[in-house]
Scaffold this motif. Structure first.
Motif, PDB file in Angstrom:
ATOM      1  N   ARG A 109       1.317  -1.591   0.445  1.00 49.71           N
ATOM      2  CA  ARG A 109       0.124  -0.279   0.325  1.00 49.71           C
ATOM      3  C   ARG A 109       1.162   0.826  -0.040  1.00 49.71           C
ATOM      4  O   ARG A 109       2.151   0.712   0.054  1.00 49.71           O
ATOM      5  CB  ARG A 109      -1.118   0.179   1.501  1.00 49.71           C
ATOM      6  CG  ARG A 109      -0.197  -0.487   2.103  1.00 49.71           C
ATOM      7  CD  ARG A 109      -0.729  -0.025   3.786  1.00 49.71           C
ATOM      8  NE  ARG A 109      -0.700  -0.287   5.444  1.00 49.71           N
ATOM      9  CZ  ARG A 109      -1.067  -1.181   5.988  1.00 49.71           C
ATOM     10  NH1 ARG A 109      -2.158  -0.079   6.552  1.00 49.71           N
ATOM     11  NH2 ARG A 109      -0.647  -0.647   7.102  1.00 49.71           N
ATOM     12  N   ARG A 110       0.678   2.105  -0.001  1.00 47.49           N
ATOM     13  CA  ARG A 110       1.107   3.076  -0.710  1.00 47.49           C
ATOM     14  C   ARG A 110       1.661   3.827   1.149  1.00 47.49           C
ATOM     15  O   ARG A 110       2.489   4.759   1.126  1.00 47.49           O
ATOM     16  CB  ARG A 110       0.631   5.077  -1.263  1.00 47.49           C
ATOM     17  CG  ARG A 110       1.131   5.861  -1.517  1.00 47.49           C
ATOM     18  CD  ARG A 110       0.182   7.043  -2.629  1.00 47.49           C
ATOM     19  NE  ARG A 110      -0.119   6.934  -3.124  1.00 47.49           N
ATOM     20  CZ  ARG A 110       1.069   6.188  -3.939  1.00 47.49           C
ATOM     21  NH1 ARG A 110       2.469   7.297  -4.412  1.00 47.49           N
ATOM     22  NH2 ARG A 110       0.726   6.224  -6.243  1.00 47.49           N
ATOM     23  N   ARG A 111       1.021   4.296   1.848  1.00 44.12           N
ATOM     24  CA  ARG A 111       1.243   4.464   3.354  1.00 44.12           C
ATOM     25  C   ARG A 111       0.986   3.178   4.298  1.00 44.12           C
ATOM     26  O   ARG A 111       0.840   2.515   3.891  1.00 44.12           O
ATOM     27  CB  ARG A 111      -0.529   5.203   3.627  1.00 44.12           C
ATOM     28  CG  ARG A 111      -0.578   6.795   3.030  1.00 44.12           C
ATOM     29  CD  ARG A 111      -1.366   7.658   3.517  1.00 44.12           C
ATOM     30  NE  ARG A 111      -2.426   7.061   2.644  1.00 44.12           N
ATOM     31  CZ  ARG A 111      -3.406   7.772   3.570  1.00 44.12           C
ATOM     32  NH1 ARG A 111      -3.881   8.969   3.454  1.00 44.12           N
ATOM     33  NH2 ARG A 111      -4.717   6.915   2.536  1.00 44.12           N
ATOM     34  N   GLY A 112       1.585   3.504   5.145  1.00 42.49           N
ATOM     35  CA  GLY A 112       2.245   2.068   6.183  1.00 42.49           C
ATOM     36  C   GLY A 112       0.906   2.329   7.054  1.00 42.49           C
ATOM     37  O   GLY A 112       0.772   1.067   7.938  1.00 42.49           O
ATOM     38  N   ALA A 113      -0.465   3.379   6.912  1.00 40.78           N
ATOM     39  CA  ALA A 113      -1.065   2.424   7.752  1.00 40.78           C
ATOM     40  C   ALA A 113      -2.568   3.230   6.672  1.00 40.78           C
ATOM     41  O   ALA A 113      -2.285   3.993   6.079  1.00 40.78           O
ATOM     42  CB  ALA A 113      -1.976   3.396   8.810  1.00 40.78           C
ATOM     43  N   PHE A 114      -3.788   3.400   7.241  1.00 41.12           N
ATOM     44  CA  PHE A 114      -5.003   3.105   6.752  1.00 41.12           C
ATOM     45  C   PHE A 114      -4.877   3.054   5.595  1.00 41.12           C
ATOM     46  O   PHE A 114      -6.897   2.283   5.058  1.00 41.12           O
ATOM     47  CB  PHE A 114      -5.664   5.119   7.082  1.00 41.12           C
ATOM     48  CG  PHE A 114      -6.228   5.573   6.333  1.00 41.12           C
ATOM     49  CD1 PHE A 114      -7.741   6.155   7.256  1.00 41.12           C
ATOM     50  CD2 PHE A 114      -6.654   5.761   5.171  1.00 41.12           C
ATOM     51  CE1 PHE A 114      -8.631   6.239   6.656  1.00 41.12           C
ATOM     52  CE2 PHE A 114      -8.001   5.884   4.674  1.00 41.12           C
ATOM     53  CZ  PHE A 114      -9.099   6.444   5.781  1.00 41.12           C
ATOM     54  N   ASP A 115      -4.600   2.862   4.579  1.00 37.90           N
ATOM     55  CA  ASP A 115      -4.597   2.526   3.094  1.00 37.90           C
ATOM     56  C   ASP A 115      -5.583   0.597   2.835  1.00 37.90           C
ATOM     57  O   ASP A 115      -4.678   0.142   3.831  1.00 37.90           O
ATOM     58  CB  ASP A 115      -3.490   2.085   1.834  1.00 37.90           C
ATOM     59  CG  ASP A 115      -3.852   4.177   1.874  1.00 37.90           C
ATOM     60  OD1 ASP A 115      -4.119   4.823   2.085  1.00 37.90           O
ATOM     61  OD2 ASP A 115      -2.278   4.172   1.488  1.00 37.90           O
ATOM     62  N   PHE A 116      -6.108   0.946   1.814  1.00 37.38           N
ATOM     63  CA  PHE A 116      -6.758  -0.406   1.414  1.00 37.38           C
ATOM     64  C   PHE A 116      -5.275  -1.287   0.686  1.00 37.38           C
ATOM     65  O   PHE A 116      -4.763  -0.800   0.386  1.00 37.38           O
ATOM     66  CB  PHE A 116      -8.178  -0.133   0.718  1.00 37.38           C
ATOM     67  CG  PHE A 116      -9.454  -0.681   0.846  1.00 37.38           C
ATOM     68  CD1 PHE A 116      -9.795  -1.085   1.781  1.00 37.38           C
ATOM     69  CD2 PHE A 116      -9.696   1.084   1.194  1.00 37.38           C
ATOM     70  CE1 PHE A 116     -10.911  -1.137   2.149  1.00 37.38           C
ATOM     71  CE2 PHE A 116     -11.166   1.156   1.858  1.00 37.38           C
ATOM     72  CZ  PHE A 116     -11.320   0.012   2.403  1.00 37.38           C
ATOM     73  N   PRO A 117      -4.818  -2.452   0.220  1.00 39.55           N
ATOM     74  CA  PRO A 117      -4.039  -3.176   0.050  1.00 39.55           C
ATOM     75  C   PRO A 117      -4.501  -3.055  -1.581  1.00 39.55           C
ATOM     76  O   PRO A 117      -5.101  -3.443  -2.158  1.00 39.55           O
ATOM     77  CB  PRO A 117      -4.116  -4.774   0.428  1.00 39.55           C
ATOM     78  CG  PRO A 117      -5.464  -4.848   0.381  1.00 39.55           C
ATOM     79  CD  PRO A 117      -6.202  -3.928   1.534  1.00 39.55           C
ATOM     80  N   VAL A 118      -3.243  -2.850  -1.956  1.00 40.02           N
ATOM     81  CA  VAL A 118      -3.538  -3.202  -3.874  1.00 40.02           C
ATOM     82  C   VAL A 118      -2.836  -4.026  -4.499  1.00 40.02           C
ATOM     83  O   VAL A 118      -2.984  -4.498  -4.886  1.00 40.02           O
ATOM     84  CB  VAL A 118      -2.934  -1.486  -4.804  1.00 40.02           C
ATOM     85  CG1 VAL A 118      -3.407  -0.248  -4.350  1.00 40.02           C
ATOM     86  CG2 VAL A 118      -1.089  -1.209  -4.192  1.00 40.02           C
ATOM     87  N   LEU A 119      -2.157  -5.022  -3.058  1.00 45.71           N
ATOM     88  CA  LEU A 119      -1.788  -6.035  -3.372  1.00 45.71           C
ATOM     89  C   LEU A 119      -1.580  -6.981  -2.079  1.00 45.71           C
ATOM     90  O   LEU A 119      -1.085  -6.404  -1.220  1.00 45.71           O
ATOM     91  CB  LEU A 119      -0.188  -6.647  -4.357  1.00 45.71           C
ATOM     92  CG  LEU A 119       0.921  -8.150  -4.577  1.00 45.71           C
ATOM     93  CD1 LEU A 119       0.057  -8.219  -4.907  1.00 45.71           C
ATOM     94  CD2 LEU A 119       1.628  -7.206  -4.688  1.00 45.71           C
ATOM     95  N   GLY A 120      -2.077  -8.124  -1.703  1.00 43.46           N
ATOM     96  CA  GLY A 120      -2.008  -8.505  -1.009  1.00 43.46           C
ATOM     97  C   GLY A 120      -1.023 -10.341  -1.259  1.00 43.46           C
ATOM     98  O   GLY A 120      -1.892 -10.920  -1.748  1.00 43.46           O
ATOM     99  N   VAL A 121      -0.364 -10.620  -0.303  1.00 39.61           N
ATOM    100  CA  VAL A 121      -0.285 -11.906  -0.019  1.00 39.61           C
ATOM    101  C   VAL A 121      -0.273 -13.010   0.833  1.00 39.61           C
ATOM    102  O   VAL A 121       0.857 -12.392   1.370  1.00 39.61           O
ATOM    103  CB  VAL A 121       1.049 -12.437  -0.973  1.00 39.61           C
ATOM    104  CG1 VAL A 121       1.948 -13.512  -1.131  1.00 39.61           C
ATOM    105  CG2 VAL A 121       1.822 -11.129  -2.883  1.00 39.61           C
ATOM    106  N   ALA A 122      -0.818 -14.198   0.928  1.00 46.81           N
ATOM    107  CA  ALA A 122      -0.753 -14.801   2.186  1.00 46.81           C
ATOM    108  C   ALA A 122      -0.504 -16.416   1.557  1.00 46.81           C
ATOM    109  O   ALA A 122      -0.877 -16.965   0.446  1.00 46.81           O
ATOM    110  CB  ALA A 122      -2.450 -15.224   2.383  1.00 46.81           C
ATOM    111  N   ALA A 123       0.950 -16.884   2.695  1.00 49.50           N
ATOM    112  CA  ALA A 123       1.875 -17.638   2.009  1.00 49.50           C
ATOM    113  C   ALA A 123       1.541 -18.543   3.108  1.00 49.50           C
ATOM    114  O   ALA A 123       0.908 -18.567   4.609  1.00 49.50           O
ATOM    115  CB  ALA A 123       2.844 -17.540   1.757  1.00 49.50           C
TER     116      ALA A 123
END
Length: 348
Positions: free
Chosen positions: A228-242
């Motif tokens: 995400r752009r900011r370290g807080a508040f923002d929704f993910p623009v990419l998330g990876v679960a392994a």
């Protein structure tokens, strides 16, 4: 100032009363818990329920039972803060704690619930605007219009699934329990989400998400990485679960060498071998993307640099983000490789 539209607010005291209300009112009713997603959507006139049914205070939806060895059950109205601070979840399911901690801000986590995050509306730069802005571009396919401004030639809505907990639940094999006046049913997380920005859940409007069933912690481990752009508040623009489950490379579980080039190699006794794996991408499509090709690079091998790189390359190939959220979409695709590496390295 954006104001809420008029609606009737109901506060049932039991699950049976809640589902009866929605059955009686029909499609113009909607459940709400913390309201951190629904109420902003109502202000933007994206959702316009005539009746809002609060389930925040239903006792059954605010409980946690069980623990890791036998599997745990989380009530859908537990706030994200309570999920993060719960000692059993922190101890037995740390991936849920870490993923939930990345959601929004502490104030909103005090209100937002785990169930709400799992049922989060899909998002898009062209959809998540106020009514006047959307009217000025002639609306979009997801609400009031007939064209997807992300892909105008497509008959499908490409709004993205932007929950941080969804990829995690799919990766670890969680199940969701729904209740309605017709009875109850259990749905696996991987079968619940649909690749359509409008019709994005395998859920009827009259069904209430009651709880989330977590699998026993029988040797697997999982991690989550968020872009995400900011370290807080923002929704993910990419998330990876392994997710990986390993077995010592000796005894009956040992995987032996074969003559085929892509088969597992023989390993010394005591070497940890991956016997099951899942890589799930979020924030790039209307539903979470399970990259089976990445998992196949891991299963039957030790979790070493070569296998991690191969899995990351498979995730990069499978990732096909569009220009509908923050950042340049080609760069988000590149980051699928790097964030998969990070997620897998966290499990070594």
């Amino acid at each position: 100032m954006m104001r809420l539209p008029k609606f009737v607010y109901r506060t049932p005291r039991t699950i049976a009363e809640a589902v009866k209300i929605v059955a009686d009112v029909g499609s113009e009713a909607q459940f709400v818990a913390g309201g951190t997603d629904l109420y902003p959507n109502m202000k933007r006139r994206q959702q316009m329920p005539k009746t809002v049914i609060s389930v925040m205070r239903l006792p059954e939806l605010n409980q946690l039972s069980g623990e890791g060895p036998s599997g745990a059950v989380i009530g859908a109205s537990m706030t994200l803060t309570d999920v993060i601070e719960n000692s059993i979840i922190k101890r037995d399911y740390p991936v849920i704690t870490s993923a939930a901690r990345t959601i929004s801000t502490p104030i909103l986590r005090n209100m937002g619930t785990i169930g709400g995050n799992l049922l989060l509306d899909t998002r898009c730069n062209y959809y998540d605007q106020n009514y006047e802005w959307r009217k000025a571009i002639n609306f979009c396919l997801k609400k009031d219009g007939d064209v997807c401004w992300v892909a105008p030639g497509s008959s499908k809505c490409w709004a993205v699934q932007s929950s941080d907990l969804v990829p995690v639940m799919v990766a670890i094999g969680a199940k969701f329990r729904f209740v309605s006046t017709a009875g109850e049913r259990m749905v696996e997380a991987r079968e619940f989400y649909k690749d359509d920005g409008i019709d994005y859940m395998n859920k009827r409007p009259d069904e209430l998400l009651v709880d989330i069933h977590l699998p026993p912690t029988n040797g697997w481990r999982a991690s989550y990485q968020k872009l995400r752009r900011r370290g807080a508040f923002d929704f993910p623009v990419l998330g990876v679960a392994a997710y990986v489950r390993v077995s010592t490379g000796s005894g009956s579980d040992r995987i032996t060498n074969t003559t085929r080039p892509n088969d597992p190699v023989a390993t010394a006794p005591g070497t940890d071998m991956v016997v099951d794996a899942r890589i799930v991408l979020g924030g790039i499509a209307p539903s979470p993307v399970q990259v089976n090709e990445a998992a196949q690079h891991l299963i039957g091998h030790p979790l070493d640099d070569d296998q991690i790189q191969a899995a990351a390359e498979a995730a990069y190939i499978k990732a096909r983000p569009l220009d509908n959220t923050d950042f340049v979409y080609q760069w988000r695709k590149q980051m699928a490789r790097q964030y998969t590496i990070r997620a897998l390295e966290a499990l070594r």
